[in-house]
Design an enzyme around this catalytic site. Sequence first.
Site, short mmCIF file in Angstrom:
data_model
loop_
_atom_site.label_atom_id
_atom_site.label_comp_id
_atom_site.label_asym_id
_atom_site.label_seq_id
_atom_site.Cartn_x
_atom_site.Cartn_y
_atom_site.Cartn_z
N LYS A 1 7.20 -8.92 2.40
CA LYS A 1 6.66 -9.47 1.14
C LYS A 1 7.05 -8.54 -0.02
CE LYS A 1 2.23 -8.51 -0.05
NZ LYS A 1 2.06 -7.93 -1.37
N ASN A 2 6.91 -7.23 0.18
CA ASN A 2 7.11 -6.30 -0.93
C ASN A 2 8.57 -6.00 -1.24
OD1 ASN A 2 4.39 -6.39 -1.18
ND2 ASN A 2 4.00 -4.37 -0.29
N CYS B 1 -7.63 -5.51 -9.72
CA CYS B 1 -7.73 -6.45 -8.60
C CYS B 1 -8.70 -5.84 -7.59
CB CYS B 1 -6.35 -6.65 -7.97
SG CYS B 1 -5.83 -5.19 -7.07
N ARG C 1 -5.43 -1.60 -12.02
CA ARG C 1 -3.99 -1.66 -11.71
C ARG C 1 -3.21 -1.59 -13.03
NH1 ARG C 1 -3.04 -4.05 -6.61
NH2 ARG C 1 -0.89 -3.33 -6.77
N ASP D 1 -0.92 0.60 2.48
CA ASP D 1 -1.06 -0.79 2.95
C ASP D 1 -1.43 -0.87 4.42
OD1 ASP D 1 1.61 -2.14 0.85
OD2 ASP D 1 -0.43 -1.49 0.43
N ILE E 1 -4.11 6.52 -2.99
CA ILE E 1 -3.29 5.68 -3.88
C ILE E 1 -4.14 4.76 -4.74
CG2 ILE E 1 -1.43 3.95 -3.97
CD1 ILE E 1 -0.42 6.64 -2.95
N ARG F 1 -1.72 -14.39 1.81
CA ARG F 1 -0.79 -13.88 0.79
C ARG F 1 0.33 -13.08 1.44
NH1 ARG F 1 -3.00 -10.02 -2.95
NH2 ARG F 1 -0.78 -9.88 -3.30
C1 EPZ Z 1 3.21 -1.94 -4.57
O1 EPZ Z 1 2.21 -2.16 -5.55
C2 EPZ Z 1 2.90 -2.91 -3.44
N1 EPZ Z 1 2.98 -4.28 -3.93
C3 EPZ Z 1 1.50 -2.63 -2.90
O2 EPZ Z 1 1.31 -3.50 -1.77
C4 EPZ Z 1 1.46 -1.19 -2.40
O3 EPZ Z 1 0.15 -0.90 -1.96
C5 EPZ Z 1 1.84 -0.24 -3.55
O4 EPZ Z 1 3.14 -0.60 -4.06
C6 EPZ Z 1 1.90 1.21 -3.08
O5 EPZ Z 1 2.80 1.33 -2.04
C7 EPZ Z 1 4.20 -4.85 -4.06
O6 EPZ Z 1 5.22 -4.23 -3.82
C8 EPZ Z 1 4.23 -6.28 -4.52
P1 EPZ Z 1 2.20 1.32 -7.47
P2 EPZ Z 1 2.37 -1.47 -7.02
O7 EPZ Z 1 2.70 0.99 -8.82
O8 EPZ Z 1 3.78 -1.44 -7.40
C9 EPZ Z 1 -0.95 3.51 -10.23
C10 EPZ Z 1 0.13 -4.98 -0.39
O9 EPZ Z 1 -0.94 -4.90 0.24
N2 EPZ Z 1 -0.14 3.03 -11.36
O10 EPZ Z 1 3.03 2.18 -6.57
O11 EPZ Z 1 1.39 -2.12 -7.92
C11 EPZ Z 1 -1.70 2.37 -9.54
O12 EPZ Z 1 -2.91 2.10 -10.23
C12 EPZ Z 1 0.22 -4.45 -1.81
O13 EPZ Z 1 1.20 -5.48 0.07
C13 EPZ Z 1 -0.45 3.48 -12.66
O14 EPZ Z 1 -1.39 4.24 -12.86
O15 EPZ Z 1 1.86 0.00 -6.67
C14 EPZ Z 1 -1.93 2.91 -8.17
O16 EPZ Z 1 -3.08 3.74 -8.17
C15 EPZ Z 1 -1.09 -3.86 -2.29
N3 EPZ Z 1 0.29 3.01 -13.69
C16 EPZ Z 1 -0.69 3.75 -7.90
O17 EPZ Z 1 -0.10 4.01 -9.19
C17 EPZ Z 1 1.34 2.14 -13.52
O18 EPZ Z 1 1.99 1.76 -14.51
C18 EPZ Z 1 0.33 3.07 -7.00
O19 EPZ Z 1 0.71 1.91 -7.65
C19 EPZ Z 1 1.63 1.71 -12.21
C20 EPZ Z 1 0.89 2.17 -11.14
#
Ligand code: EPZ
Length: 418
Positions: free
Chosen positions: A22-23, A116, A121, A304, A326, A398
């Site tokens: 998915k990711n 969420c 997020r 995840d 995370i 999802r």
């Molecule tokens: C991706 O989400 C994945 N989703 C998530 O999978 C996964 O948990 C996550 O990466 C971490 O590996 C997809 O790829 C569609 P991040 P993403 O930006 O990109 C903070 C699942 O279950 N952050 O790496 O949203 C954020 O709040 C899903 O399949 C900021 O502060 O994750 C979080 O605490 C859930 N500012 C941390 O970084 C930003 O601009 C990691 O977020 C962006 C992120």
Amino acid sequence: MGKYIIRGGRRISGTITVDGAKNAVLPILAAIPLCDGKFVVRNCPDISDTHITIEILKSLCYEINFDKKTLTAVRTKDSTGCVPDTLVDKMRSSIIFMGSLLASGGFVEIGYPGGCELGKRPIDIHLAAFRKMGAKITEREKTVICEAKKLKGCDITLDFPSVGATENIMLAAVRAEGTTTIKNAAREPEIRDLAEFLNKMGANVSGAGESEIKICGVKKLCGAEHTVLSDRIVAGTFLAAAAMTGGEITLQNVIPSDLNPICASLAQSGCIIKGDANSVTLHAPERLSAIDIITEPHPGFPTDMQAQMCAMLSVADGFSVIDERIFSARNKHIPELIKMGADIKMWGNGTVSTIRGVDSLHGAEVSARDLRGGAALIMAAIAAKGESIVKNSEYVERGYSKIEEMFRSLGADIDYQQ
Ligand code: EPZ
């Protein structure tokens, strides 16, 4: 709102083939608006997030055909660059379209994704990078607008190795003027797969999978064909389910090296794991041993898989500690597991939990509150003694295609009810 009815106490054993990730498929499909041409994307998982992404592409004037996990896309006319709020509300990761729409049309307006189930997020890292590349960002109450006549390549150091921000910058930079270097980039395998797809489109991306990624902007891109890499989190979920129920499982169509952080923890808990080029086999021990888990960016233990490990360790022998580093609120599965007899306590602001393993869980009526937490509850119900109902199946749908059929083929007594 569907639900799963599960009669527990069954072993999870057998062989399954794991679908595409998915990711990986979401950012790959988000790359399609970068240029005209025909795209063929194979091994797309048939999950609701794929279907929402297809709806977004259709709203951007693409003709899409999706059959037996193969998706084809052709643009029918120029799109407006606006992603419908209704679709962003359904899937916050729709923000992954910002980079490609900004790069191709110079304009994107998208619903500002709220928090969420996992907590706040924010997208500040994404927006800071776009600003640095020359985009004008207007943050309204409900939407964010990004505009740029031409994006300029530059050096960007991420405050945090955000997966989505790394992907959005790659998507914006492939057609920018000059070279973009992303430092402290996310290293998840899905980033590698996106880079492979972009390079098949004629982009020039190097270093994906490492902390420094270089993107040399090119003038022309073209349609491409690609097979999406295997979903390491779906794979890990089934490995943990077999481990939790004393089973033996073989997963086909996986990339064993992508599973290293997950398999290291499962082995530490007493599982015997063997792999070859594209399969992995796990033999569970008589009783799992308690272990500690800290979730970190790849190549650390993946967040995840945290909920699934929490379920698995709730029946391990001893005292485990899970430190979720995370997301601020990835703990909604814990009260539900406690309803099934798990002995788990949350500490501080709820990101650290301690688990005292019990001999067995018992059936209960529980509710999924997020995607991976829902999968964890299904695992727990299959291991538990007695009947369980896991409600809110749409969270699980999802990210898992027909999870009840997959588990049934491995020996579980599970039904799905609308
Ligand atoms: C991706 O989400 C994945 N989703 C998530 O999978 C996964 O948990 C996550 O990466 C971490 O590996 C997809 O790829 C569609 P991040 P993403 O930006 O990109 C903070 C699942 O279950 N952050 O790496 O949203 C954020 O709040 C899903 O399949 C900021 O502060 O994750 C979080 O605490 C859930 N500012 C941390 O970084 C930003 O601009 C990691 O977020 C962006 C992120």
